[in-house]
Design an enzyme around this catalytic site. Sequence first.
Site, PDB file in Angstrom:
ATOM      1  CE1 TYR A 172      -4.361   1.412   0.667  1.00  0.00           C
ATOM      2  CE2 TYR A 172      -2.983   3.156   1.542  1.00  0.00           C
ATOM      3  CZ  TYR A 172      -4.206   2.713   1.081  1.00  0.00           C
ATOM      4  OH  TYR A 172      -5.265   3.570   1.039  1.00  0.00           O
ATOM      5  CE1 TYR A 213      -4.429   5.401  -1.558  1.00  0.00           C
ATOM      6  CE2 TYR A 213      -6.050   7.155  -1.395  1.00  0.00           C
ATOM      7  CZ  TYR A 213      -5.269   6.187  -0.798  1.00  0.00           C
ATOM      8  OH  TYR A 213      -5.338   5.987   0.560  1.00  0.00           O
TER       9      TYR A 213
END
Lengths: 138, 382
Positions: free
Chosen positions: B287, B337
């Site tokens: 991440y 994102y």
Amino acid sequence: MLTPVVDDDGAPFWEYAARGELRVQACADCGEPRFPPRPCCPHCRSFASEWRLMSGKGRVWSYVVPHPPLLPEYAAQAPYNVIVVELAEAPRIRLVGNLVSEADAPLDGVAPERVRIGARVQAVFSSAGLPQWVLERP
Amino acid sequence: MAGLKDATAIVGIGQTPFAKHLPEDERTLACRAVLAALDDAGIAPGEVDALASYTMEETDEVQLAKAVGFGDLTFFSKVGYGGGGSCATVAHLAAAIATGQATVGVAWRSRKRGSGPRPWKNTSAQLPTPAQWTRPFGLLRPADEIGMLTRRYMHEYGATRDHLFNVALACRNRANQNPAAIMYDRPLTREMYMTSRWISEPLCLFDNCLETDGALACVVVSAARARDCPQRPAYIHSAAQGLPAQHHGMVNYWNDDPLTGPAWTAARHLWKHADLSPQDVDVAQIYDAFTPLIPLSLEGYGFCGRGEGGAFTEGGALEIGGRLPLNTGGGGLSEAYVHGFNLINEGVRQLRGTSTAQVPGAATCLVTAGEGVPTSALLLRS
């Protein structure tokens, strides 16, 4: 500028700050300080707490220099510093704040190169009751 | 957890295009992603009986189930903490299916942050109660909060902006191979990185993820069922969530040890229940809302020692052919994102052998959710 939205646990901190006192919550049974304030001691599970007066001395633990896009009143002062201060008497209590030239001075009043990790600082209080920090040796 | 190991698999993935602005609303995008994932799995919508998403997901279960025509649902779950919830959505479905609470699960995330409002423009949204300790002082955005930890990390361990650039570059290089990525046709150079504008020193523009419109989904079934699906299954070998003692979210300054984040907790559980160790990981989807989350996660998940995350990025380690190829679709920094869901689908593509930046023979993939908030992780294998 944003002002703190206070909850029951945090209210004493801000009440003391408005009087120019830096106090942190500590367990009234085992004595462990804790921050942010909360109802119960994570060490001994006591619900009894006290507000311990600090000297206001500390050291810069870290800092950032925000640039826009930011909320308008902050953008107007950007780039400014935000610091985290480790308190001298309770090194694991770390408070977010700003390094300023004097109480109520703008957030960008200290030259960025003066801000460094480890610098000794002293708490002062703004007229709005926010703790701020000045260099111990300006 | 012994009951979860390889008991379920991801058998379908779907997504919409990614863009700064998509004309359709979040609910429509969610429907498109979910239907694409079910089509990929060869499973009819009427067979779906389990759903999982993020608490920040605006399309709720009722809307989605009615719109695409699901059957009766017997399990639904939402996971908190923004991007920390991505892998947990799949983990919850895996647990539900492995324990017989459901048979076909869909996890999804639909988001319009590219064209939607930015939270820091809204004063009232800036002041949830815990923010009384940070926001009045101008620590306003996630980039400011993580920047504070980054400065301390650099100070303690000698990590540099070049290390952060290595992360940004690896993600961008992979995006340059991925036509679906927002940054597909936008190469990055060290010069561009070092001269870009600051967002919150020490973080510059390229240390921050993209603002994206888009939606993704995946389908989870039992391992037995997976063998009948058209695509090669990505088995869920291990899964974990992590919320460490005395954790405080992205402003973890009040922890005794602020630089050990939730990755450390999730990792301990993930590896404890796996037959694999970090050395066995062929490719990682870690991440990357901000570049410093990569070195912190590399340490947390055990790819290197404490404080060594910056140095780990040197010598092309995160590139294809390197020690740990990273975010092979481009990640949050350069593909899209979408709270990390693209990392899950890219992990599945690697195990199918269909990534646009395929790691030859990839048989194991670590996928992680947001570090710096209560998090989750998946260890996938082919």
